[in-house]
Design an enzyme around this catalytic site. Structure first.
Site, PDB file in Angstrom:
ATOM      1  N   ARG A   1      22.124  -7.957  33.490  1.00 31.83           N
ATOM      2  CA  ARG A   1      20.688  -8.054  33.241  1.00 31.83           C
ATOM      3  C   ARG A   1      20.085  -6.680  33.476  1.00 31.83           C
ATOM      4  NH1 ARG A   1      18.366 -11.035  37.804  1.00 31.83           N
ATOM      5  NH2 ARG A   1      17.587  -9.010  38.461  1.00 31.83           N
TER       6      ARG A   1
ATOM      7  N   HIS B   1      14.575  -9.965  37.022  1.00 29.17           N
ATOM      8  CA  HIS B   1      14.803 -11.419  36.907  1.00 29.17           C
ATOM      9  C   HIS B   1      13.657 -12.043  36.115  1.00 29.17           C
ATOM     10  CE1 HIS B   1      15.280 -15.633  37.858  1.00 29.17           C
ATOM     11  NE2 HIS B   1      14.111 -15.632  38.452  1.00 29.17           N
TER      12      HIS B   1
ATOM     13  N   TYR C   1      17.076  -4.139  45.110  1.00 25.38           N
ATOM     14  CA  TYR C   1      18.405  -4.663  45.443  1.00 25.38           C
ATOM     15  C   TYR C   1      19.550  -4.065  44.632  1.00 25.38           C
ATOM     16  CZ  TYR C   1      16.981  -7.839  41.629  1.00 25.38           C
ATOM     17  OH  TYR C   1      16.527  -8.346  40.446  1.00 25.38           O
TER      18      TYR C   1
END
Lengths: 327, 362
Positions: free
Chosen positions: B258, B262, B271
């Site tokens: 990805r 998100h 992260y």
């Protein structure tokens, strides 16, 4: 007409609906070869084959979730949760999808399924086998919740649930599965969902109950009558949507109401009925509506369950209290 | 055949076209015409351009929370391309490319992300279920659809999409298990994009691959390079064909990344490192296919620019329509819970309308 018990009425309704409509399929844990742990589905696999009545893997979420997909692709699944206390793993499927698919897709996809569950206590069972969870389901928009109390009603209501284009949670009072027999027509018939029934006429107080609690409530009414009090008794039959008209008409006549249920008191359907009565019949009331219910505890194990379940005597005492309010 | 040769327990990942657009396994090239390959390319560009626009509208405060698809176009488009019109697609929420490949109109898709339920009113001729948010719960529906097709003798397969995080859910196991037992014609398509919001794939499972989970459920599993359309298409086509032949379900793990957040509410810089994102950008699925097409003389730079521009315009027009028509009608909030509204719902709606009337708002 043949005299059959409530469990046989379930079986007969399933058989007749499966015969009437080839889209109707039945599955769940042990429902196929064995015919269910209570034998509600006995002989259905023999009669209709393994493609109409199947044993499922032991997975409640999947029983409901797979049922959703089958309903979307043209079938009418009638699935069984072996005990209502085991339905909780399926809550996400029931709440997030069964109840919402029609609204989510603005009517493009619907889930015309029936989720049958034996509910209730008084059968000296292990933990998790005595729950009465109707309030959980009644709180969810998009579901209908039905709880029959007699063989005749069971057959007609289950047939109605299967033919209903909306999902129906069908809670069966397992304590009285085999308790008594009743003359039930052999041909199929429907009892409309959403209609309560006045099962005993009276003038002094309205008693509202459903499912297995009908017997205790009717006994209490008899005991009251012996003391000169004449209760009207309503079998609610459908918990969602509640037939407010029948309830309100009765309470306007009697001016008093008691709701009896075996689920815990707090957040139970009794509270909802009291709210409806307050909203719609306040000026007709002679006393505050009240209730006789299970306690706000888990259902006790068998050595204590006799204390938990409302008894005719507990109901009678409450009737006398309400009838003598402020006198 | 490829399922046998690419056993996930042997850590073999199917790749047919490498990052330079070179065909490294010519013997496994799926049966796709040049026109079809070009069509897949167009759909991937359509996905990317309309995805970018959606993100932009969200940033402008004109669209709600949105789940971007950047980097996952090959996995989505090439898998959906292996289906027939009569097959079913049961999506999660990051499958824009699959929706477009199945023929869904952009207006409908945008309407959903604009915040109107009619964005899930899928036309009768499209077999796509609405976006499903509760993770992995929809896998069960795909199994039910597939099993019902089988029981009714209908020649239909169901594909369901989910992410790496979904494989930790109970519903994933229950669905795979059931599909295996009853040989429901289902394709479980996992877009392993390495992250479930902030949680990396290593915290979802100790298994070396997601594909190997298939083995415990008695079905084949395969890990494919999710940024290689040929690998994705070949595996999906074989899984669909198997299902159609009555041989049961398959699990496909499309190994991808990805590149975006998100959702628009997420900040991925918290992260993961820029280096990692940079590294994966080099494996971009559209760049890779473009290189292949250029080398074959099937595409020119000018043509690419035209395609990009055309889809940008399409997105603008679709969103214009949505902004003009996207408000929810009051009655629609009440109308669709049951076949017929309950007396309770009628009463609640009327009471609220009366409230609005008294304030002169309707």
């Amino acid at each position: 007409m043949a005299a059959i018990n409530l469990l046989q009425a379930v079986n007969e309704a399933l058989r007749q609906e499966m015969k009437r409509d080839p889209r109707v399929i039945v599955f769940g844990e042990d429902v196929g070869y064995e015919g269910g742990v209570f034998r509600a589905t006995v002989d259905l696999q023999k009669e209709f084959g393994k493609d109409r009545c199947m044993d499922s893997p032991l997975a409640e979420s999947a029983i409901v979730g797979v049922g959703i997909g089958m309903a979307i692709n043209g079938m009418i699944p009638v699935v069984e949760m072996q005990f209502s206390g085991f339905s909780y793993p399926a809550f996400n499927q029931i709440i997030s999808h069964v109840a919402r698919m029609r609204n989510r897709s603005r009517g493009r996809y619907t889930v015309p399924m029936v989720i049958r569950m034996p509910y209730g206590g008084g059968i000296r069972a292990l933990e998790h086998h005595s729950e009465s969870p109707e309030a959980f389901f009644a709180h969810i928009p998009g579901l209908k919740v039905v709880m029959p109390s007699t063989p005749y009603d069971t057959k007609g209501l289950l047939a109605a649930a299967i033919r209903d284009e909306d999902p129906v949670i069908f809670l069966e009072p397992k304590r009285i599965y085999r308790a008594f027999k009743q003359e039930v027509p052999e041909e199929d018939y429907i009892i409309p969902i959403g209609k309560a029934k006045v099962v005993r006429e009276g003038t002094d107080i309205t008693l509202i109950a459903w499912g297995a609690m009908m017997r205790e409530t009717l006994k209490a009414a008899e005991l009251a009558a012996e003391k000169g009090i004449h209760p009207e008794v309503i079998d609610l039959r459908t918990i969602a949507p509640i037939d407010r008209d029948t309830v309100i008409a009765s309470v306007k006549k009697t001016g008093r109401a008691i709701i009896v249920h075996e689920a815990p008191k707090t957040g139970g359907i009794g509270g909802e009925l009291m709210a409806i009565i307050n909203e719609k019949a306040f000026l007709h009331l002679e006393a505050p509506p009240t209730r006789v219910t299970g306690f706000d505890t888990p259902f006790p194990l068998p050595r204590g369950e006799q204390h938990y379940l409302p008894s005719p005597e507990r109901i009678l005492v409450k009737i006398q209290e309400v009838v003598n309010y402020l006198t | 055949m490829i399922f046998k040769d690419y056993n996930p327990l042997e850590k073999k990942m199917l790749q047919i076209m490498d990052e330079t657009g070179t065909i490294v396994k010519p013997e496994l090239m799926p049966d796709l015409t040049d026109d079809e390959i070009k069509e897949i390319y167009r759909l991937m560009v359509k996905t990317r351009e309309t995805d970018k626009k959606a993100l932009m509208y969200q940033r402008q405060g004109r669209m709600l929370t949105y789940a971007p698809n950047l980097g996952q176009e090959a996995a989505q488009v090439a898998s959906a391309f292996a289906l027939e019109k009569r097959d079913w697609m049961v999506p999660a929420f990051r499958e824009l490319g699959a929706w477009l490949t199945r023929g869904a109109e952009l207006e409908m898709i945008y309407l959903y992300w604009y915040g109107n339920e009619f964005g899930s009113y899928v036309p009768e001729d499209l077999r796509i279920l609405p976006v499903s948010v509760p993770i992995a719960s929809h896998l069960q529906h795909a199994v039910g659809i597939a099993w019902a097709a089988k029981l009714q003798g209908k020649d239909e397969v169901a594909i369901t999409y989910f992410g790496d995080g979904a494989t930790s859910q109970g519903d994933f196991s229950e669905s795979m298990n059931w599909a295996g037992v009853y040989k429901a014609p289902t394709v479980f398509f996992c877009q392993n994009n390495q992250f479930a919001i902030s949680v990396p794939r290593g915290i979802q499972t100790a298994a070396e691959t997601i594909a190997q989970k298939a083995i415990a459920f008695g079905m084949p599993g395969i890990q494919v390079d999710g940024n290689d359309i040929f690998a994705v298409y070949a595996a999906t086509k074989e899984a669909v064909d198997r299902a159609r032949r009555g041989e049961g379900p398959t699990l496909i793990e499309a190994y991808t990344y990805r590149l975006g957040a998100h959702t628009t509410s997420d900040d991925p810089t918290r992260y993961r490192s820029n280096d990692e994102v940079e590294e994966w950008s080099k494996r971009d699925p559209i760049d890779r296919l473009k290189k292949y097409l250029l080398s074959k003389g099937l595409l020119t730079e000018e043509e690419e620019a035209q395609i990009v521009e055309a889809y940008g315009k399409l997105a603008e027009e679709a969103f214009k329509y949505v902004e003009a028509n996207g408000e929810t009608q009051l009655e629609d909030i009440f109308k669709y819970h049951y076949k017929e509204m309950t007396p309770q719902l009628v009463e609640q709606m009327e009471e609220y309308k009366q409230f609005l009337r008294e304030r002169g708002e309707i």
